[in-house]
Design an enzyme around this catalytic site. Sequence first.
Site, short mmCIF file in Angstrom:
data_model
loop_
_atom_site.label_atom_id
_atom_site.label_comp_id
_atom_site.label_asym_id
_atom_site.label_seq_id
_atom_site.Cartn_x
_atom_site.Cartn_y
_atom_site.Cartn_z
N LYS A 102 51.92 33.74 36.97
CA LYS A 102 52.17 35.04 36.32
C LYS A 102 53.03 35.91 37.23
CE LYS A 102 48.01 34.89 33.50
NZ LYS A 102 46.58 35.19 33.35
N GLN A 105 41.87 38.52 35.69
CA GLN A 105 41.81 37.11 35.34
C GLN A 105 40.38 36.67 35.05
OE1 GLN A 105 44.51 35.18 34.89
NE2 GLN A 105 43.31 33.36 34.44
N ASP A 121 46.51 42.11 28.06
CA ASP A 121 45.79 40.94 27.56
C ASP A 121 45.39 41.11 26.09
OD1 ASP A 121 45.29 38.68 29.15
OD2 ASP A 121 43.81 39.75 30.38
N1 GUN Z 1 41.87 33.17 31.66
C1 GUN Z 1 42.43 32.21 30.88
N2 GUN Z 1 43.33 32.77 30.05
C2 GUN Z 1 43.35 34.09 30.30
C3 GUN Z 1 44.09 35.18 29.76
O1 GUN Z 1 44.91 35.06 28.84
N3 GUN Z 1 43.82 36.39 30.32
C4 GUN Z 1 42.91 36.56 31.31
N4 GUN Z 1 42.72 37.79 31.77
N5 GUN Z 1 42.21 35.58 31.83
C5 GUN Z 1 42.43 34.35 31.32
#
Ligand code: GUN
Length: 295
Positions: free
Chosen positions: A52, A96, A119
Amino acid sequence: MMLIDGKKVSTDLKNELKTRVEELKAKAGCVPGLTVIIVGEDPASQVYVRNKAKSCKETGMNSTVIELPAETSQKELLGKIEALNQDPDVHGILVQQPLPSHIEEYAVTMAIDPSKDVDGFHPENVGQMVLGNLDKCFISCTPFGILELLRRYDIETRGKHCVVVGRSNIVGKPMANLMLQKLRETNCTVTVCHSATQNMPELTRQADILIAAIGRANFITREMVKPGAVVIDVGINRIEDPSRKSGFRLAGDVDFDNVAKMTSAITPVPGGVGPMTIAMLLKNTLQSFARSHNL
Ligand code: GUN
């Protein structure tokens, strides 16, 4: 069979975003900023967070990663989030998942300012999404990425039967809701299957568009797929593979080797949905920035 190349589409999209970041920078004098918080040391999460941050920088956005130890208290984490809510240089906040068990996911979701919730997990964003006010919310990145793939590959969805397997808050639920809406890349009749579903193969075999978001390697077998279906594989499962240096390889939720040839189109793993999730996160961050500057 057509392979849906998420890697290519995400690269195209990131290039488009890069241009847009430059345009907005000229107008606003600053660039979008995303802050990602990771608590603890889950290896898969560490990879995602690194990717990311890398993609963010590639598109000219600012990226900050806050790494907190697994013992971090909920109060401490909420304090960090509150500081980021107040910081005008931060346009996107992402915590996350999964979080250590002593931290309540819901409390974290509620703490993030909905206008920075890239998100799309906050109930305000989920609610606006369900109402179809897509210009007033952030859409959860993985379902949003799948819509983008369906649109860019010009896949006919109107009136088709879409079966979503999985009902998570991150993928299954928002995905099913979006496929129901009246957009060019949706407008489906939707069925949602999950762990308590009876006769699942009977239902999945009716799918013109089958979206697998179960989190179990090779769960969707040949017998569960209608010939000619479009299959979208959301799974990223690590399975042991001693022949690899890492000791594992990635497998989707779909038994690709046996299913792919009978489909009209399918996403591979890796290189399908995964790269799109990150691209849409950047798109959401850019959107947040543009909204905050009235651009
Ligand atoms: N863990 C797996 N996919 C995601 C996501 O799209 N956002 C977040 N915050 N955690 C994740």
